[in-house]
Design a protein around this motif. Structure first.
Motif, PDB file in Angstrom:
ATOM      1  N   PHE A  76       9.910  34.689  52.310  1.00  0.00           N
ATOM      2  CA  PHE A  76      10.958  35.544  50.924  1.00  0.00           C
ATOM      3  C   PHE A  76      10.971  37.234  51.208  1.00  0.00           C
ATOM      4  O   PHE A  76       9.692  37.353  51.701  1.00  0.00           O
ATOM      5  CB  PHE A  76      10.575  34.897  49.549  1.00  0.00           C
ATOM      6  CG  PHE A  76       9.374  34.949  49.399  1.00  0.00           C
ATOM      7  CD1 PHE A  76       9.384  35.520  48.800  1.00  0.00           C
ATOM      8  CD2 PHE A  76       8.525  33.391  50.154  1.00  0.00           C
ATOM      9  CE1 PHE A  76       7.871  35.316  47.442  1.00  0.00           C
ATOM     10  CE2 PHE A  76       7.034  33.799  49.135  1.00  0.00           C
ATOM     11  CZ  PHE A  76       6.525  34.357  47.719  1.00  0.00           C
ATOM     12  N   LEU A  77      11.578  38.015  49.984  1.00  0.00           N
ATOM     13  CA  LEU A  77      11.489  39.054  49.894  1.00  0.00           C
ATOM     14  C   LEU A  77      11.623  39.484  49.118  1.00  0.00           C
ATOM     15  O   LEU A  77      12.398  38.448  48.367  1.00  0.00           O
ATOM     16  CB  LEU A  77      12.935  39.861  50.898  1.00  0.00           C
ATOM     17  CG  LEU A  77      13.331  41.242  51.328  1.00  0.00           C
ATOM     18  CD1 LEU A  77      12.142  42.043  51.866  1.00  0.00           C
ATOM     19  CD2 LEU A  77      14.674  41.917  51.424  1.00  0.00           C
ATOM     20  N   ILE A  78      10.903  40.006  48.596  1.00  0.00           N
ATOM     21  CA  ILE A  78      10.782  40.692  46.698  1.00  0.00           C
ATOM     22  C   ILE A  78      11.343  42.227  46.481  1.00  0.00           C
ATOM     23  O   ILE A  78      10.907  43.224  47.445  1.00  0.00           O
ATOM     24  CB  ILE A  78       9.660  40.556  45.984  1.00  0.00           C
ATOM     25  CG1 ILE A  78       9.048  39.574  45.498  1.00  0.00           C
ATOM     26  CG2 ILE A  78       9.800  41.632  45.128  1.00  0.00           C
ATOM     27  CD1 ILE A  78       7.731  39.725  45.541  1.00  0.00           C
ATOM     28  N   VAL A  79      12.679  42.491  46.163  1.00  0.00           N
ATOM     29  CA  VAL A  79      12.905  43.773  46.153  1.00  0.00           C
ATOM     30  C   VAL A  79      13.362  44.008  45.008  1.00  0.00           C
ATOM     31  O   VAL A  79      14.005  43.311  43.474  1.00  0.00           O
ATOM     32  CB  VAL A  79      14.729  43.377  46.225  1.00  0.00           C
ATOM     33  CG1 VAL A  79      15.034  44.500  46.556  1.00  0.00           C
ATOM     34  CG2 VAL A  79      14.563  42.684  48.064  1.00  0.00           C
ATOM     35  N   GLN A  80      13.009  45.523  44.473  1.00  0.00           N
ATOM     36  CA  GLN A  80      13.230  46.178  42.792  1.00  0.00           C
ATOM     37  C   GLN A  80      13.865  46.555  43.005  1.00  0.00           C
ATOM     38  O   GLN A  80      13.686  47.830  43.347  1.00  0.00           O
ATOM     39  CB  GLN A  80      11.788  46.533  42.439  1.00  0.00           C
ATOM     40  CG  GLN A  80      11.066  45.744  42.732  1.00  0.00           C
ATOM     41  CD  GLN A  80      10.173  45.097  41.465  1.00  0.00           C
ATOM     42  OE1 GLN A  80      10.187  45.731  40.143  1.00  0.00           O
ATOM     43  NE2 GLN A  80       9.396  43.906  41.294  1.00  0.00           N
ATOM     44  N   VAL A  81      15.357  46.582  42.398  1.00  0.00           N
ATOM     45  CA  VAL A  81      16.145  47.696  42.070  1.00  0.00           C
ATOM     46  C   VAL A  81      16.175  48.428  40.446  1.00  0.00           C
ATOM     47  O   VAL A  81      15.360  48.050  39.899  1.00  0.00           O
ATOM     48  CB  VAL A  81      17.689  46.249  41.619  1.00  0.00           C
ATOM     49  CG1 VAL A  81      18.565  47.385  42.103  1.00  0.00           C
ATOM     50  CG2 VAL A  81      17.708  45.264  42.757  1.00  0.00           C
ATOM     51  N   LEU A  82      16.199  49.750  41.188  1.00  0.00           N
ATOM     52  CA  LEU A  82      15.648  50.649  39.834  1.00  0.00           C
ATOM     53  C   LEU A  82      17.397  51.118  39.434  1.00  0.00           C
ATOM     54  O   LEU A  82      17.797  50.857  40.587  1.00  0.00           O
ATOM     55  CB  LEU A  82      15.120  51.670  40.198  1.00  0.00           C
ATOM     56  CG  LEU A  82      13.287  51.391  41.355  1.00  0.00           C
ATOM     57  CD1 LEU A  82      12.457  52.312  41.797  1.00  0.00           C
ATOM     58  CD2 LEU A  82      12.193  49.913  40.181  1.00  0.00           C
ATOM     59  N   GLY A  83      16.917  51.315  38.265  1.00  0.00           N
ATOM     60  CA  GLY A  83      18.333  52.013  37.693  1.00  0.00           C
ATOM     61  C   GLY A  83      18.508  53.140  38.745  1.00  0.00           C
ATOM     62  O   GLY A  83      19.906  52.854  38.046  1.00  0.00           O
TER      63      GLY A  83
END
Length: 176
Positions: free
Chosen positions: A152-159
């Motif tokens: 699994f891959l955790i992706v943080q999408v910033l503003g």
């Protein structure tokens, strides 16, 4: 150890967003469907059931707002334990080879869940394309699913339309 890695990744990726202003960070946890039996209609293999349980345990203390999955037996069964734990009904999405449509579907999912943590379960060939659509560099996801299930891959999408990714393996806590 896996829970610590997930929490550290979530916290580390969120720090730059708070430093630059009140932008909301959206966390997308992509999970590859767990290992299935040789006959797909039979469901998850014993290893696949363990992967689904470990994934759920890893996210036990993470506030998951929504679960999205393709309508495929192994994917539905992969997020089943998490769905039960969170008392969330999975939302089904359609997999398409058309990049424009895929990006539109993903954009709608992310906008709907802005500032929240969501899980998206799919196939190994679709998740890297979806991660790239969010702004993750191709190099970061190139070999993500070479081993098939259990990743699994955790992706943080910033503003500001940037993304930070961290790859994890559900077998990290497997007893030897």
């Amino acid at each position: 150890m896996l829970k610590t890695a997930i929490l550290a990744t979530l916290l580390a990726a969120a720090i730059p967003a708070f430093a630059t202003g009140p932008e909301k960070v959206t966390t997308v946890i992509f999970v590859n469907a767990a290992e299935e039996e040789a006959t797909p209609s039979a469901g998850l293999s014993t290893e696949g059931q363990d992967q689904a349980r470990m994934f759920t345990e890893a996210l036990r203390h993470i506030d998951v707002a929504a679960i999205y999955t393709i309508y495929q037996n192994k994917a539905v069964q992969t997020v089943g334990p998490l769905s039960e734990l969170r008392q969330l009904h999975p939302v089904y999405y359609w997999v398409t080879r058309d990049s424009e449509t895929r990006e539109c579907v993903l954009d709608c999912i992310v906008k709907k869940n802005k500032g929240k943590t969501i899980v998206i379960c799919g196939n190994p060939e679709n998740i890297p394309a979806m991660a790239r659509s969010l702004g993750v560099r191709a190099k970061a996801v190139k070999t993500l699913y070479d081993k098939g299930s259990g990743q699994f891959l955790i992706v943080q999408v910033l503003g500001n339309n940037t993304a930070v990714a961290q790859k994890l393996n559900m077998n990290i806590q497997k007893k030897v």
